[in-house]
Scaffold this motif. Structure first.
Motif, mmCIF file in Angstrom:
data_model
loop_
_atom_site.group_PDB
_atom_site.id
_atom_site.type_symbol
_atom_site.label_atom_id
_atom_site.label_comp_id
_atom_site.label_asym_id
_atom_site.label_seq_id
_atom_site.Cartn_x
_atom_site.Cartn_y
_atom_site.Cartn_z
ATOM 1 N N VAL A 1 -0.179 -18.841 9.914
ATOM 2 C CA VAL A 1 -0.769 -19.611 8.815
ATOM 3 C C VAL A 1 -0.424 -21.077 9.020
ATOM 4 C CG1 VAL A 1 -0.805 -20.042 6.330
ATOM 5 C CG2 VAL A 1 -0.595 -17.692 7.172
ATOM 6 N N GLN A 2 -1.435 -21.917 8.928
ATOM 7 C CA GLN A 2 -1.167 -23.339 8.964
ATOM 8 C C GLN A 2 -2.128 -24.062 8.032
ATOM 9 O OE1 GLN A 2 -1.995 -23.881 13.326
ATOM 10 N NE2 GLN A 2 -3.141 -25.664 12.604
ATOM 11 N N PHE A 3 -1.648 -25.167 7.495
ATOM 12 C CA PHE A 3 -2.448 -26.002 6.610
ATOM 13 C C PHE A 3 -2.598 -27.358 7.285
ATOM 14 C CE2 PHE A 3 -0.065 -23.089 3.762
ATOM 15 C CZ PHE A 3 -1.150 -22.352 3.285
ATOM 16 N N GLY A 4 -3.840 -27.661 7.705
ATOM 17 C CA GLY A 4 -4.028 -28.853 8.521
ATOM 18 C C GLY A 4 -3.290 -28.656 9.832
ATOM 19 N N GLY A 5 -2.455 -29.594 10.192
ATOM 20 C CA GLY A 5 -1.685 -29.463 11.425
ATOM 21 C C GLY A 5 -0.296 -28.907 11.227
ATOM 22 N N VAL B 1 2.230 -25.989 10.649
ATOM 23 C CA VAL B 1 2.380 -24.544 10.812
ATOM 24 C C VAL B 1 3.420 -24.034 9.820
ATOM 25 C CG1 VAL B 1 3.073 -22.687 12.370
ATOM 26 C CG2 VAL B 1 1.744 -24.626 13.238
ATOM 27 N N VAL B 2 3.003 -23.077 8.977
ATOM 28 C CA VAL B 2 3.909 -22.496 7.974
ATOM 29 C C VAL B 2 4.485 -21.177 8.479
ATOM 30 C CG1 VAL B 2 4.138 -21.724 5.589
ATOM 31 C CG2 VAL B 2 2.562 -23.596 6.141
ATOM 32 N N LEU B 3 3.643 -20.315 9.008
ATOM 33 C CA LEU B 3 4.077 -19.058 9.619
ATOM 34 C C LEU B 3 3.615 -19.061 11.068
ATOM 35 C CD1 LEU B 3 3.153 -16.543 6.753
ATOM 36 C CD2 LEU B 3 5.388 -17.567 7.243
ATOM 37 N N ASP B 4 4.558 -18.876 11.978
ATOM 38 C CA ASP B 4 4.301 -19.072 13.397
ATOM 39 C C ASP B 4 4.319 -17.741 14.144
ATOM 40 O OD1 ASP B 4 3.959 -20.164 15.891
ATOM 41 O OD2 ASP B 4 5.955 -21.059 16.018
ATOM 42 N N ASP B 5 3.157 -17.083 14.194
ATOM 43 C CA ASP B 5 3.001 -15.818 14.926
ATOM 44 C C ASP B 5 4.081 -14.807 14.541
ATOM 45 O OD1 ASP B 5 0.806 -16.861 16.141
ATOM 46 O OD2 ASP B 5 1.809 -17.386 18.004
ATOM 47 N N VAL B 6 4.166 -14.525 13.243
ATOM 48 C CA VAL B 6 5.166 -13.602 12.718
ATOM 49 C C VAL B 6 4.763 -12.157 13.008
ATOM 50 C CG1 VAL B 6 6.137 -12.667 10.576
ATOM 51 C CG2 VAL B 6 5.955 -15.156 10.898
ATOM 52 N N SER B 7 5.676 -11.389 13.551
ATOM 53 C CA SER B 7 5.459 -9.958 13.795
ATOM 54 C C SER B 7 6.644 -9.181 13.231
ATOM 55 C CB SER B 7 5.316 -9.666 15.294
ATOM 56 O OG SER B 7 4.163 -10.285 15.832
ATOM 57 N N GLY C 1 10.335 -24.203 0.175
ATOM 58 C CA GLY C 1 9.364 -24.896 1.007
ATOM 59 C C GLY C 1 9.259 -24.391 2.428
ATOM 60 N N SER C 2 9.868 -23.241 2.708
ATOM 61 C CA SER C 2 9.890 -22.735 4.082
ATOM 62 C C SER C 2 8.800 -21.706 4.374
ATOM 63 C CB SER C 2 11.256 -22.112 4.381
ATOM 64 O OG SER C 2 11.511 -21.053 3.483
ATOM 65 N N GLY C 3 7.987 -21.359 3.365
ATOM 66 C CA GLY C 3 6.881 -20.432 3.610
ATOM 67 C C GLY C 3 7.045 -19.055 2.995
ATOM 68 N N LYS C 4 8.038 -18.875 2.111
ATOM 69 C CA LYS C 4 8.246 -17.546 1.503
ATOM 70 C C LYS C 4 7.030 -17.099 0.708
ATOM 71 C CE LYS C 4 11.832 -18.675 -0.963
ATOM 72 N NZ LYS C 4 11.783 -20.143 -0.680
ATOM 73 N N ASN D 1 1.547 -14.428 -0.027
ATOM 74 C CA ASN D 1 0.127 -14.709 -0.257
ATOM 75 C C ASN D 1 -0.738 -14.174 0.872
ATOM 76 O OD1 ASN D 1 0.557 -16.023 -2.697
ATOM 77 N ND2 ASN D 1 0.658 -18.057 -1.779
ATOM 78 N N ALA D 2 -0.248 -14.301 2.104
ATOM 79 C CA ALA D 2 -0.999 -13.790 3.252
ATOM 80 C C ALA D 2 -1.069 -12.264 3.223
ATOM 81 C CB ALA D 2 -0.366 -14.273 4.556
ATOM 82 N N ILE D 3 0.069 -11.622 2.949
ATOM 83 C CA ILE D 3 0.102 -10.155 2.909
ATOM 84 C C ILE D 3 -0.858 -9.619 1.839
ATOM 85 C CG2 ILE D 3 1.548 -8.162 2.323
ATOM 86 C CD1 ILE D 3 3.902 -9.669 3.597
ATOM 87 N N SER D 4 -0.931 -10.336 0.722
ATOM 88 C CA SER D 4 -1.782 -9.865 -0.380
ATOM 89 C C SER D 4 -3.214 -10.369 -0.286
ATOM 90 C CB SER D 4 -1.181 -10.297 -1.722
ATOM 91 O OG SER D 4 -1.040 -11.704 -1.784
ATOM 92 N N GLY D 5 -3.531 -11.134 0.758
ATOM 93 C CA GLY D 5 -4.900 -11.572 0.981
ATOM 94 C C GLY D 5 -5.305 -12.818 0.217
ATOM 95 N N LEU D 6 -4.331 -13.562 -0.301
ATOM 96 C CA LEU D 6 -4.641 -14.758 -1.082
ATOM 97 C C LEU D 6 -4.677 -16.027 -0.236
ATOM 98 C CD1 LEU D 6 -2.469 -14.118 -4.294
ATOM 99 C CD2 LEU D 6 -4.907 -13.648 -3.939
ATOM 100 N N THR D 7 -4.166 -15.946 0.988
ATOM 101 C CA THR D 7 -4.129 -17.100 1.887
ATOM 102 C C THR D 7 -4.776 -16.719 3.224
ATOM 103 O OG1 THR D 7 -2.134 -18.081 0.912
ATOM 104 C CG2 THR D 7 -2.600 -18.630 3.205
ATOM 105 N N PRO D 8 -5.690 -17.532 3.724
ATOM 106 C CA PRO D 8 -6.294 -17.245 5.038
ATOM 107 C C PRO D 8 -5.235 -17.253 6.136
ATOM 108 C CG PRO D 8 -7.532 -18.955 3.866
ATOM 109 C CD PRO D 8 -6.253 -18.751 3.106
ATOM 110 N N TYR D 9 -5.415 -16.396 7.111
ATOM 111 C CA TYR D 9 -4.459 -16.299 8.222
ATOM 112 C C TYR D 9 -5.183 -15.829 9.464
ATOM 113 C CZ TYR D 9 -4.754 -11.295 7.204
ATOM 114 O OH TYR D 9 -5.219 -10.020 7.000
ATOM 115 N N SER D 10 -4.532 -16.015 10.597
ATOM 116 C CA SER D 10 -4.965 -15.373 11.827
ATOM 117 C C SER D 10 -3.896 -14.365 12.213
ATOM 118 C CB SER D 10 -5.183 -16.406 12.938
ATOM 119 O OG SER D 10 -3.984 -17.092 13.233
#
Length: 199
Positions: free
Chosen positions: A9-13, A15-21, A37-40, A45-54
């Motif tokens: 997940v990144q916003f603009g340039g 990176v908030v979550l960096d290829d988390v597995s 502010g570290s991305g918790k 939000n990503a897991i629940s589908g509220l934030t776009p991610y790759s």
């Protein structure tokens, strides 16, 4: 089961979550620790589908089996906590008795008042009641221990223990993990956009 594969997940340039597995199992309480502010919240939000991610998110639960109340969710100020409990009970087709939940969490003194009159601690306990009433198999919890006094902190821990005993998957993110270490099955640190298991 929940599996994250190269979640990015990144916003603009930035990176908030960096290829988390990472994989999360049912019947476990995961304590995710990180500074503000570290991305918790972005993680939940990503897991629940509220934030776009790759990347890829796989899970074996249905959409109505997960409950997540974002930390910044804006509740309708014209509604009371009881109104929301009644609504969520219906939306999640829950068998939980609302009055039992109110008694368990000791909400009697304010739950019938409008939400805009709640202090931070009251709001946190009301949100905890939404989790109890939803009674889903997966709880994603964002900083719910913030702003609680000692008595309500003990109630929170009791609810989390009951959730564990019921076989729920609980992912709890916080910057104040100290009170919850004893409950956690697995502790995880979120640093520089990456999740690192401490177990």
């Amino acid at each position: 089961m929940l599996s994250l594969d190269k979640l990015h997940v990144q916003f603009g340039g930035f990176v908030v979550l960096d290829d988390v597995s990472m994989s999360f199992s049912n019947n476990k309480f995961y304590l995710v620790m990180a500074r503000n502010g570290s991305g918790k919240s972005t993680l939940l939000n990503a897991i629940s589908g509220l934030t776009p991610y790759s990347g890829k998110i796989d899970h074996d639960y249905q959409t109505n089996e997960i409950f997540y109340s974002p930390n910044d969710f804006i509740f309708d100020s014209n509604m009371s906590g009881y109104d929301y409990l009644s609504l969520y009970k219906q939306l999640w087709s829950s068998n939980i008795d609302i009055n039992d939940a109110i008694k368990l969490l000791k909400l009697d003194s304010f739950i019938h008042k409008k939400i805009n009159s709640y202090s931070l601690g009251m709001k946190q306990m009301f949100v905890l009641a939404l989790y109890v009433v939803s009674d889903t198999t997966v709880w994603l919890m964002d900083e719910l221990n913030n702003g609680l006094d000692e008595a309500n902190s003990e109630i929170l821990k009791s609810v989390l223990q009951s959730g564990k005993n019921a076989g729920k998957m609980i992912i709890f993110v916080t910057h104040r993990p100290q009170d919850l270490f004893d409950l956690a099955d697995i502790t995880v640190s979120l640093n520089d956009g990456r999740l690192i298991s401490n177990d």
